[in-house]
Scaffold this active site. Structure first.
Site, mmCIF file in Angstrom:
data_model
loop_
_atom_site.group_PDB
_atom_site.id
_atom_site.type_symbol
_atom_site.label_atom_id
_atom_site.label_comp_id
_atom_site.label_asym_id
_atom_site.label_seq_id
_atom_site.Cartn_x
_atom_site.Cartn_y
_atom_site.Cartn_z
ATOM 1 N N SER B 217 0.828 -1.198 0.000
ATOM 2 C CA SER B 217 0.000 0.000 0.000
ATOM 3 C C SER B 217 0.863 1.249 0.000
ATOM 4 O O SER B 217 1.955 1.265 0.564
ATOM 5 C CB SER B 217 -0.887 0.018 1.247
ATOM 6 O OG SER B 217 -1.770 -1.065 1.235
ATOM 7 N N LYS B 241 -8.453 -3.369 12.110
ATOM 8 C CA LYS B 241 -8.884 -2.031 11.702
ATOM 9 C C LYS B 241 -9.960 -2.127 10.617
ATOM 10 O O LYS B 241 -10.950 -1.391 10.638
ATOM 11 C CB LYS B 241 -7.679 -1.257 11.187
ATOM 12 C CG LYS B 241 -7.962 0.222 10.975
ATOM 13 C CD LYS B 241 -6.672 1.027 10.904
ATOM 14 C CE LYS B 241 -6.976 2.487 10.711
ATOM 15 N NZ LYS B 241 -5.840 3.346 11.063
ATOM 16 N N ASP B 242 -9.765 -3.052 9.666
ATOM 17 C CA ASP B 242 -10.771 -3.229 8.608
ATOM 18 C C ASP B 242 -12.101 -3.698 9.186
ATOM 19 O O ASP B 242 -13.168 -3.260 8.760
ATOM 20 C CB ASP B 242 -10.272 -4.243 7.559
ATOM 21 C CG ASP B 242 -9.343 -3.591 6.542
ATOM 22 O OD1 ASP B 242 -9.245 -2.347 6.538
ATOM 23 O OD2 ASP B 242 -8.707 -4.310 5.757
ATOM 24 N N GLU B 285 -29.300 7.041 -12.218
ATOM 25 C CA GLU B 285 -28.965 6.814 -10.826
ATOM 26 C C GLU B 285 -27.939 7.845 -10.369
ATOM 27 O O GLU B 285 -27.166 8.358 -11.181
ATOM 28 C CB GLU B 285 -28.376 5.404 -10.680
ATOM 29 C CG GLU B 285 -29.418 4.313 -10.858
ATOM 30 C CD GLU B 285 -30.266 4.138 -9.620
ATOM 31 O OE1 GLU B 285 -31.229 4.899 -9.465
ATOM 32 O OE2 GLU B 285 -29.958 3.254 -8.809
HETATM 33 C C1 HEM Z 1 -21.144 -5.470 -9.281
HETATM 34 C C2 HEM Z 1 -22.152 -6.064 -8.768
HETATM 35 C C3 HEM Z 1 -23.595 -5.669 -9.016
HETATM 36 C C4 HEM Z 1 -24.167 -4.423 -9.123
HETATM 37 C C5 HEM Z 1 -23.460 -3.064 -9.000
HETATM 38 C C6 HEM Z 1 -25.583 -4.629 -9.331
HETATM 39 C C7 HEM Z 1 -26.525 -3.611 -9.478
HETATM 40 C C8 HEM Z 1 -27.891 -3.794 -9.617
HETATM 41 C C9 HEM Z 1 -28.862 -2.756 -9.628
HETATM 42 C C10 HEM Z 1 -28.580 -1.253 -9.503
HETATM 43 C C11 HEM Z 1 -30.092 -3.333 -9.756
HETATM 44 C C12 HEM Z 1 -31.447 -2.632 -9.776
HETATM 45 C C13 HEM Z 1 -32.080 -2.678 -8.403
HETATM 46 C C14 HEM Z 1 -33.461 -2.139 -8.434
HETATM 47 O O1 HEM Z 1 -33.615 -0.935 -8.671
HETATM 48 O O2 HEM Z 1 -34.398 -2.916 -8.235
HETATM 49 C C15 HEM Z 1 -29.904 -4.747 -9.875
HETATM 50 C C16 HEM Z 1 -30.931 -5.668 -10.049
HETATM 51 C C17 HEM Z 1 -30.749 -7.034 -10.171
HETATM 52 N N1 HEM Z 1 -29.546 -7.716 -10.071
HETATM 53 FE FE1 HEM Z 1 -27.713 -6.873 -9.731
HETATM 54 N N2 HEM Z 1 -25.856 -5.968 -9.369
HETATM 55 C C18 HEM Z 1 -24.662 -6.654 -9.193
HETATM 56 C C19 HEM Z 1 -24.493 -8.021 -9.175
HETATM 57 C C20 HEM Z 1 -25.490 -8.958 -9.488
HETATM 58 C C21 HEM Z 1 -25.285 -10.389 -9.641
HETATM 59 C C22 HEM Z 1 -23.945 -11.101 -9.510
HETATM 60 C C23 HEM Z 1 -26.506 -10.939 -9.952
HETATM 61 C C24 HEM Z 1 -26.904 -12.389 -10.220
HETATM 62 C C25 HEM Z 1 -26.167 -13.384 -10.074
HETATM 63 C C26 HEM Z 1 -27.485 -9.882 -9.960
HETATM 64 C C27 HEM Z 1 -28.843 -10.063 -10.208
HETATM 65 C C28 HEM Z 1 -29.790 -9.060 -10.244
HETATM 66 C C29 HEM Z 1 -31.212 -9.261 -10.460
HETATM 67 C C30 HEM Z 1 -31.907 -10.608 -10.695
HETATM 68 C C31 HEM Z 1 -31.812 -7.980 -10.429
HETATM 69 C C32 HEM Z 1 -33.310 -7.658 -10.664
HETATM 70 C C33 HEM Z 1 -34.089 -7.614 -9.390
HETATM 71 C C34 HEM Z 1 -34.196 -6.201 -8.834
HETATM 72 O O3 HEM Z 1 -34.358 -5.270 -9.606
HETATM 73 O O4 HEM Z 1 -34.106 -6.065 -7.621
HETATM 74 N N3 HEM Z 1 -26.827 -8.692 -9.693
HETATM 75 N N4 HEM Z 1 -28.541 -5.019 -9.777
#
Ligand code: HEM
Ligand code: FES
Lengths: 200, 417
Positions: B217, B241-242, B285
């Site tokens: 670091s 600390k973390d 967003e």
């Molecule tokens: C870097 C990691 C991730 C980010 C930043 C992210 C971000 C998001 C965001 C912003 C939404 C919309 C939430 C809402 O307004 O309802 C969403 C929905 C969703 N994400 Fe992710 N996600 C990530 C990882 C994942 C992974 C690994 C999966 C599946 C294996 C996943 C599955 C889903 C599903 C099924 C929805 C739709 C359901 C909902 O809208 O609540 N996400 N995600």
């Protein structure tokens, strides 16, 4: 390494020329790489192209609209290929306003005559050419922008009564789709006319 | 440096054949870490924990979610109302995205303040920017999944950015959509990629960590560690600390999830998508707002898009824009001022992005955009030449030790060696 290379060269030498063995190897490497690259590209393409619109999406759909109930000054929105199409029954003043503009003033110069097959009916795709929002101006209560046509609320594009971009970030006029008049009061959107385009 | 001797015979047996325990011990236990790290150094491990949280909650959501335009909105509502604890898992995921960005932005500004992007950590920084880009793509596509009004119109506006590409723009956009508008094919592919990208992220994070552990670091003084008297083993000092930082963060995260779960959201997204009506005021967003403001600051479509991407890409070349040999802003009196102006500038851009592009907002947006690029492209190269940095301490431990502190005996011995 050296051993292997010499062994191969020795074999090539069996055919007569030690020197030619080196260039034959170069050729083989080049040819193999080229064939490999073409092969990889031809496998890659299906994986790219699968994302393009599929046959069922592409199947050209047309929409038939009955214009008779639309009063002068009124506008309706119909859905075509998942997008809105604006049909405005223009007033005399609106037509005048659209036709009196100097083309030189326009960002995307196009005469109103080329945009409307019949002056009283303006038909455009209702999608802002900036980033795809639906401009306001279809309802009587909507803001119509500074040029009496449409106003896009997303980033403030103003369109005139011919659907041409006049102010704001949009680069182009509202798109005029292909359409033909099936009769005096029926229009078919999505069909290419005998003249080949909207600007009959 | 020799391999540790493990007491557990099973561990020893495995480690002899597959040295994972040696690896973990080396990277997480004895790993020498500057002894002067402040709480600003907590955010990296927090980001990692958030990535895991997103993957776990995401996989659970995927068990109940339906990626089809006719069912997506309903299936999310079903998660909220009928699925056991579905509301909790969705709110953790939804707000988790915001937390992930808050943490990442703080982590990045930490890097800017302490010059962590400078040699020999250029690749570490560049991998970080790659992580930011993948995160943005993932979050954007995730936001489309619930298929509300903001989902639909956000997707429309952002994919349309690519129509600004000369000549092939329209083809690219229809390729992204799989049709003539954002529709079911778009939702399907976004779902597929939204599932995939977080795992790509895991891979890039691993590279980020390999690059980090190469030189260790940076630290608040921005000077290199000169030996064991300047460092502490990672465990237990920084694990503790973390953990403490994690506890504080979790309180904040929980407060949002339980008491203000829609704080970062847009009410419009609880209206099902309607391809025929754009909401009166569409906003992305919050974590995209500064970039959105830059997009709108330019009254030309292609120009706006180029500048928006440039705002991130300028970070890739940052190590070569700031040539000052001094890392930490503590010893750079003028840079320190400009750093804080940049922070304010980014916040202003965010506020502008949230407001309609009218009147004074346009003017403020343009000034803030110009300042953003001025900072990186003009001020940083100039400062590296003109600024007179304050004298650096000889070592991390020197100010402490010269004041009557003591260094552990073995450390001293090794220092002489
Ligand atoms: C870097 C990691 C991730 C980010 C930043 C992210 C971000 C998001 C965001 C912003 C939404 C919309 C939430 C809402 O307004 O309802 C969403 C929905 C969703 N994400 Fe992710 N996600 C990530 C990882 C994942 C992974 C690994 C999966 C599946 C294996 C996943 C599955 C889903 C599903 C099924 C929805 C739709 C359901 C909902 O809208 O609540 N996400 N995600
Ligand atoms: S989408 Fe219409 S002005 Fe930007």
């Amino acid at each position: 390494m050296v051993h292997g290379a010499e062994a191969v060269r020795g074999q090539a030498g069996g055919h007569g020329h030690g020197e030619g063995g080196g260039s034959r190897r170069d050729f083989l490497i080049l040819a193999t790489t080229a064939v490999g690259a073409v092969g990889a590209a031809s496998v890659l393409w299906p994986f790219i192209d699968q994302m393009n619109p599929s046959a069922d999406v592409l199947a050209l759909s047309t929409v038939e609209v009955d214009l008779s109930p639309i009063a002068v000054g009124q506008a309706i929105t119909v859905k075509w290929r998942g997008k809105p199409v604006f049909i405005r029954h223009r007033t005399e003043e609106e037509i005048q306003a659209a036709r009196s503009v100097q083309l030189g003033e326009l960002r995307d110069p196009e005469a109103d005559e080329a945009r409307a097959q019949r002056p009283e009916w303006l038909i455009t795709v209702g999608v802002c050419t900036h980033l795809g929002c639906i401009p306001l101006g279809q309802k009587a209560t909507d803001p119509k922008g500074d040029y009496g046509g449409w106003f896009c609320p997303c980033h403030g594009s103003h369109y005139d009564t011919s659907g041409r971009i006049r102010r704001g970030p949009a680069p182009q006029n509202l798109v005029v789709p292909d359409y033909v008049y099936a009769s005096d009061t029926v229009v078919r959107i999505g069909e290419v006319g005998p003249a080949g385009g909207a600007a009959a | 440096m020799s391999a540790p001797v493990f007491r557990n015979p099973v561990v020893r047996w495995i480690d002899y054949r597959l040295p994972v325990f040696t690896f973990l011990n080396h990277e997480l236990n004895e790993y020498p870490t500057p002894r002067n790290l402040s709480y600003w150094w907590n955010f990296g491990s927090l980001a990692g924990i958030m990535l895991v949280t997103m993957i776990v909650t995401g996989i659970v959501l995927a068990m109940h979610y339906t990626p089809h335009t006719d069912y997506a909105f309903e299936s999310v509502e079903r998660i909220m109302r009928d699925v056991n604890y579905g509301w909790l898992i969705r709110y953790l995921h939804m707000n988790g995205a915001s937390m992930f960005f808050i943490i990442t932005f703080i982590h990045m500004f930490r890097g800017l303040y302490y010059g962590s992007y400078k040699a020999p950590r250029e690749l570490l920084w560049i991998l970080g920017v790659v992580i930011l880009l993948i995160m943005m793509a993932t979050a954007f596509m995730g936001y489309v999944l619930p298929w509300g009004q903001m989902s639909f119109w956000g997707a429309t506006v952002i994919t349309n950015l690519f129509s600004a590409i000369p000549f092939v723009g329209e083809n690219v956009v229809s390729w992204l959509w799989g049709g003539f508008a954002v529709d079911n094919p778009t939702l399907n592919r976004f779902y597929s990629l939204h599932y995939l990208l977080p795992f790509v992220l895991v891979g890039v994070v691993v590279l980020h960590l390999i690059a980090l552990h190469r030189f260790g670091s940076n630290n608040p003084l921005g000077i290199d560690t000169k030996g064991p008297q300047d460092t502490l083993p990672f465990h237990p000092y920084y694990t503790a600390k973390d953990m403490f930082g994690l506890g504080v963060f979790l309180i904040f995260y929980a407060l949002v999830v339980f008491f203000a779960p829609n704080l970062f959201g847009e009410p419009d997204n609880y209206t099902p998508a309607n391809p025929l009506a754009t909401p009166a005021h569409i906003v992305p967003e919050w974590y995209f707002l500064p970039f959105y403001a830059i997009l709108r600051a330019v009254p030309n479509k292609l120009g706006g898009v180029v500048l928006m991407f440039a705002a991130i890409f300028v970070l890739f070349i940052l190590p070569w824009l700031d040539r000052s040999p001094v890392r930490s802003a503590r010893f750079r009196p003028i840079y320190k001022i400009f750093f804080w102006i940049l922070v304010v500038d980014c916040v202003v851009l965010g506020v502008v992005g949230a407001n309609p592009p009218e009147g004074t907002w346009v003017v403020i947006g343009r000034i803030a955009t110009i300042w953003y690029f001025l900072h990186f492209i003009v001020l940083l190269p100039l400062l590296s030449r003109l600024e007179r940095p304050r004298p650096l301490p000889v070592s991390i431990s020197q100010p402490v030790l010269s004041g009557g502190g003591y260094a552990p005996a073995p450390a001293r011995a090794m220092d002489k060696a």
